[in-house]
Design a protein around this motif. Structure first.
Motif, short mmCIF file in Angstrom:
data_model
loop_
_atom_site.label_atom_id
_atom_site.label_comp_id
_atom_site.label_asym_id
_atom_site.label_seq_id
_atom_site.Cartn_x
_atom_site.Cartn_y
_atom_site.Cartn_z
N VAL A 1 0.84 -1.20 0.00
CA VAL A 1 0.00 0.00 0.00
C VAL A 1 0.88 1.25 0.00
CG1 VAL A 1 -1.76 1.28 1.28
CG2 VAL A 1 -1.91 -1.21 1.12
N GLY A 2 1.96 1.24 0.77
CA GLY A 2 2.88 2.37 0.80
C GLY A 2 3.52 2.61 -0.56
N ALA A 3 3.88 1.54 -1.25
CA ALA A 3 4.49 1.67 -2.59
C ALA A 3 3.50 2.28 -3.57
CB ALA A 3 4.96 0.31 -3.08
N ILE A 4 2.23 1.91 -3.46
CA ILE A 4 1.20 2.50 -4.33
C ILE A 4 1.12 4.00 -4.11
CG2 ILE A 4 -1.28 2.61 -4.80
CD1 ILE A 4 -1.35 -0.43 -4.17
N PHE A 5 1.06 4.41 -2.84
CA PHE A 5 0.96 5.84 -2.55
C PHE A 5 2.23 6.60 -2.93
CE2 PHE A 5 -2.59 4.63 0.28
CZ PHE A 5 -3.52 5.50 -0.24
N GLN A 6 3.39 6.01 -2.72
CA GLN A 6 4.64 6.68 -3.10
C GLN A 6 4.72 6.88 -4.61
OE1 GLN A 6 7.53 4.07 -1.24
NE2 GLN A 6 8.04 5.67 0.24
N THR A 7 4.28 5.89 -5.36
CA THR A 7 4.28 6.00 -6.82
C THR A 7 3.33 7.09 -7.28
OG1 THR A 7 4.84 3.67 -7.02
CG2 THR A 7 3.94 4.75 -8.97
N CYS A 8 2.14 7.11 -6.71
CA CYS A 8 1.17 8.16 -7.07
C CYS A 8 1.71 9.55 -6.73
CB CYS A 8 -0.15 7.91 -6.36
SG CYS A 8 -1.04 6.50 -7.00
N TRP A 9 2.34 9.67 -5.58
CA TRP A 9 2.90 10.96 -5.16
C TRP A 9 4.01 11.41 -6.11
CZ3 TRP A 9 1.39 14.96 -2.72
CH2 TRP A 9 2.30 15.92 -2.28
N ILE B 1 4.36 10.61 -9.26
CA ILE B 1 3.74 11.01 -10.53
C ILE B 1 3.11 12.38 -10.39
CG2 ILE B 1 1.85 10.46 -12.13
CD1 ILE B 1 2.50 7.47 -11.52
N TRP B 2 2.42 12.63 -9.28
CA TRP B 2 1.78 13.93 -9.05
C TRP B 2 2.82 15.06 -9.00
CZ3 TRP B 2 -2.72 16.02 -9.62
CH2 TRP B 2 -3.01 17.24 -9.01
N LYS B 3 3.93 14.83 -8.30
CA LYS B 3 4.98 15.84 -8.21
C LYS B 3 5.60 16.11 -9.59
CE LYS B 3 8.12 15.28 -5.18
NZ LYS B 3 9.09 14.80 -4.18
N ALA B 4 5.81 15.06 -10.37
CA ALA B 4 6.37 15.24 -11.71
C ALA B 4 5.41 16.01 -12.60
CB ALA B 4 6.70 13.89 -12.32
N ARG B 5 4.14 15.70 -12.46
CA ARG B 5 3.12 16.41 -13.24
C ARG B 5 3.13 17.90 -12.90
NH1 ARG B 5 -1.08 19.83 -11.88
NH2 ARG B 5 -2.74 19.71 -13.39
N ASN B 6 3.16 18.21 -11.62
CA ASN B 6 3.18 19.61 -11.20
C ASN B 6 4.46 20.31 -11.63
OD1 ASN B 6 0.66 19.47 -10.05
ND2 ASN B 6 1.42 19.16 -7.97
N SER C 1 10.89 6.77 -16.29
CA SER C 1 11.69 5.94 -15.39
C SER C 1 12.38 6.77 -14.30
CB SER C 1 12.73 5.14 -16.18
OG SER C 1 13.60 6.01 -16.87
N ASP C 2 12.64 8.04 -14.58
CA ASP C 2 13.24 8.92 -13.56
C ASP C 2 12.20 9.32 -12.50
OD1 ASP C 2 15.64 8.82 -14.86
OD2 ASP C 2 15.38 10.75 -15.89
N VAL C 3 10.96 9.37 -12.90
CA VAL C 3 9.89 9.79 -11.98
C VAL C 3 9.70 8.78 -10.86
CG1 VAL C 3 7.41 10.25 -11.77
CG2 VAL C 3 8.69 11.15 -13.73
N ILE C 4 9.77 7.52 -11.19
CA ILE C 4 9.46 6.50 -10.19
C ILE C 4 10.68 5.91 -9.50
CG2 ILE C 4 7.24 5.89 -11.17
CD1 ILE C 4 8.62 3.49 -12.47
#
Length: 65
Positions: free
Chosen positions: A34-42, A44-49, A61-64
């Motif tokens: 569950v932590g890995a799912i949230f870290q990945t989403c975070w 991606i969100w930071k890279a998007r912003n 590949s640099d994002v994750i």
């Protein structure tokens, strides 16, 4: 990932995320998953912003990392 492929119809990312988390928690999956799912989403969100507000393009590949 297999869950994503086997799902017949996914109408929204939030619905997919809810289904994934409910499935993980229902199966008593460890907190690391569950932590890995949230870290990945975070990440991606930071890279998007960073792209939207600063124009910085990143390789997926640099994002994750």
């Amino acid at each position: 990932m297999a869950y994503w492929i086997l799902q017949k119809e996914i109408v929204a990312v939030d619905k997919w995320m809810e289904d994934m988390l409910c499935g993980c928690l229902a199966k008593e999956t460890n907190k690391e998953v569950v932590g890995a799912i949230f870290q990945t989403c975070w990440a991606i969100w930071k890279a998007r912003n960073n792209f939207v507000f600063n124009g910085k393009k990143l390789v997926p590949s640099d994002v994750i990392e």
